[in-house]
Design a protein around this motif. Structure first.
Motif, short mmCIF file in Angstrom:
data_model
loop_
_atom_site.label_atom_id
_atom_site.label_comp_id
_atom_site.label_asym_id
_atom_site.label_seq_id
_atom_site.Cartn_x
_atom_site.Cartn_y
_atom_site.Cartn_z
N LEU A 119 0.25 -1.21 -0.25
CA LEU A 119 0.22 -0.49 -0.30
C LEU A 119 0.83 1.20 0.06
CD1 LEU A 119 -2.58 -1.32 2.38
CD2 LEU A 119 -3.48 -0.64 -0.15
N GLY A 120 1.83 0.98 0.30
CA GLY A 120 2.99 2.06 0.78
C GLY A 120 2.63 3.21 1.67
N GLY A 121 3.18 4.32 1.87
CA GLY A 121 2.91 5.35 3.05
C GLY A 121 1.82 6.33 2.62
N ASP A 122 1.98 6.54 1.23
CA ASP A 122 1.23 7.83 1.36
C ASP A 122 -0.46 7.90 1.55
OD1 ASP A 122 3.76 9.39 0.84
OD2 ASP A 122 3.58 8.96 -1.83
N ASP A 123 -1.16 8.74 1.80
CA ASP A 123 -2.97 8.38 1.59
C ASP A 123 -3.23 8.43 0.54
OD1 ASP A 123 -2.22 8.92 4.20
OD2 ASP A 123 -2.98 10.61 4.75
N PHE A 124 -4.56 8.02 -0.07
CA PHE A 124 -4.86 7.92 -1.42
C PHE A 124 -6.37 7.36 -1.68
CE2 PHE A 124 -3.25 3.38 -0.62
CZ PHE A 124 -4.72 2.34 -1.04
N VAL A 125 -7.14 8.24 -2.57
CA VAL A 125 -8.27 7.81 -2.80
C VAL A 125 -8.26 6.73 -4.44
CG1 VAL A 125 -10.87 8.51 -2.84
CG2 VAL A 125 -9.41 9.72 -1.31
N GLU A 126 -8.63 5.83 -3.59
CA GLU A 126 -9.18 5.05 -5.57
C GLU A 126 -10.04 4.93 -5.72
OE1 GLU A 126 -7.44 3.54 -8.58
OE2 GLU A 126 -6.36 3.97 -7.89
N HIS A 127 -11.48 5.05 -6.12
CA HIS A 127 -12.55 4.89 -7.16
C HIS A 127 -12.55 3.65 -7.97
CE1 HIS A 127 -12.61 9.34 -6.33
NE2 HIS A 127 -13.99 9.46 -6.76
N LEU A 128 -13.36 2.55 -7.06
CA LEU A 128 -13.15 1.75 -7.69
C LEU A 128 -15.30 1.56 -7.88
CD1 LEU A 128 -13.16 -1.03 -4.52
CD2 LEU A 128 -11.52 0.42 -5.88
N HIS A 129 -15.11 1.53 -10.03
CA HIS A 129 -16.61 2.07 -10.56
C HIS A 129 -16.97 0.88 -10.48
CE1 HIS A 129 -13.99 5.82 -12.46
NE2 HIS A 129 -14.83 6.18 -11.64
N LEU A 130 -18.15 1.20 -9.67
CA LEU A 130 -19.75 0.00 -9.80
C LEU A 130 -19.84 -0.21 -11.13
CD1 LEU A 130 -21.51 1.91 -6.67
CD2 LEU A 130 -19.85 0.45 -6.86
N ARG A 131 -20.10 0.50 -12.47
CA ARG A 131 -20.30 0.29 -13.58
C ARG A 131 -19.21 -0.56 -14.06
NH1 ARG A 131 -24.04 3.46 -11.61
NH2 ARG A 131 -26.51 2.62 -11.56
N GLN A 132 -18.57 -0.65 -13.36
CA GLN A 132 -16.76 -1.24 -14.81
C GLN A 132 -17.00 -3.20 -14.97
OE1 GLN A 132 -13.58 -0.48 -12.81
NE2 GLN A 132 -13.16 -2.35 -11.39
N ARG A 133 -16.87 -3.75 -16.12
CA ARG A 133 -16.58 -5.00 -16.36
C ARG A 133 -15.54 -5.45 -14.69
NH1 ARG A 133 -17.21 -7.85 -21.28
NH2 ARG A 133 -16.74 -10.02 -20.38
N TYR A 134 -16.57 -6.52 -14.07
CA TYR A 134 -15.63 -7.18 -13.02
C TYR A 134 -15.90 -9.14 -13.71
CZ TYR A 134 -15.67 -9.56 -8.61
OH TYR A 134 -14.74 -10.42 -8.19
N GLY A 135 -16.62 -8.79 -14.36
CA GLY A 135 -16.15 -10.57 -15.14
C GLY A 135 -17.88 -10.98 -16.22
N THR A 136 -17.77 -12.60 -16.25
CA THR A 136 -18.67 -12.27 -17.97
C THR A 136 -19.47 -13.42 -17.11
OG1 THR A 136 -16.77 -12.22 -18.92
CG2 THR A 136 -18.88 -13.31 -19.83
N ARG A 137 -20.22 -13.36 -17.49
CA ARG A 137 -21.37 -14.25 -17.23
C ARG A 137 -21.18 -15.75 -18.35
NH1 ARG A 137 -26.06 -9.77 -17.25
NH2 ARG A 137 -26.01 -9.41 -15.04
N ARG A 138 -22.22 -16.96 -17.99
CA ARG A 138 -22.17 -18.30 -18.35
C ARG A 138 -22.30 -17.90 -19.89
NH1 ARG A 138 -23.95 -22.15 -14.43
NH2 ARG A 138 -21.86 -21.65 -13.22
N ASP A 139 -23.07 -16.49 -20.45
CA ASP A 139 -23.54 -16.63 -21.56
C ASP A 139 -22.81 -15.80 -22.39
OD1 ASP A 139 -24.15 -13.87 -20.49
OD2 ASP A 139 -26.64 -13.84 -20.97
N GLY A 140 -21.76 -15.38 -21.75
CA GLY A 140 -20.34 -13.86 -22.33
C GLY A 140 -21.05 -12.98 -22.32
N SER A 141 -22.14 -12.15 -22.02
CA SER A 141 -21.87 -10.98 -21.75
C SER A 141 -21.36 -10.11 -19.79
CB SER A 141 -23.80 -11.08 -21.43
OG SER A 141 -24.24 -11.66 -19.87
N GLY A 142 -21.47 -9.25 -20.48
CA GLY A 142 -20.57 -9.10 -18.76
C GLY A 142 -21.49 -8.54 -17.73
#
Length: 154
Positions: free
Chosen positions: A93-116
């Motif tokens: 993580l390192g020593g610096d403070d930070f804020v990282e955005h974890l976008h909720l609509r970003q592609r996380y995985g794939t369904r069995r039918d291939g859709s995101g």
């Protein structure tokens, strides 16, 4: 080496639902510089502890009737502001403070039918399927990965 952060999934999902429902969102530095709006995100923060918070505006307050109350925070297991046995300086993580955005609509995985599948969709399904944790594996100062886990820290 990898630093693994475990966050309570139901609590993180509460933050995510708040952020997704918000009409305004806190923008990252990159989004601000590019003049683009944030599509909704969990904010992964390192300062006094390591935690998640909603990126929705207005923020999710501990006491919704009091604008002066603090924001709801979900700390990583073992990384609260009182936990002094972890030294971020000696971790990925390192020593610096930070804020990282974890976008909720970003592609996380794939369904069995291939859709995101988005991060928010994956969190919703996982929360109803016996998963307990949202996990961030920090590989180095610039690389991390997200996963959902049925088990917590050992």
């Amino acid at each position: 080496m990898t630093t693994t952060l475990y966050f309570d999934l139901p609590a993180a999902l509460r933050l995510a639902e708040h952020a997704a429902a918000a009409t305004e969102h806190s923008t990252s530095f990159t989004e601000t510089e590019a003049g683009v709006a944030c599509p909704g995100a969990l904010l992964w923060v390192a300062d006094a502890g390591i935690y998640l918070m909603s990126g929705g505006i207005p923020g999710l307050r501990v006491d919704p009737t009091d604008d002066a109350s603090g924001h709801v925070l979900v700390y990583a297991d073992g990384w609260t502001e009182e936990d002094d046995f972890h030294d971020r300086h000696d971790s990925e993580l390192g020593g610096d403070d930070f804020v990282e955005h974890l976008h909720l609509r970003q592609r996380y995985g794939t369904r069995r039918d291939g859709s995101g599948v988005t991060l928010l969709q994956a969190m919703r399904v996982a929360a109803t399927s016996g998963y307990r944790c949202l996990v961030i594996d920090v590989h180095d100062a610039t690389t991390y990965s997200l996963r959902l886990s049925r088990t917590g820290p050992r």
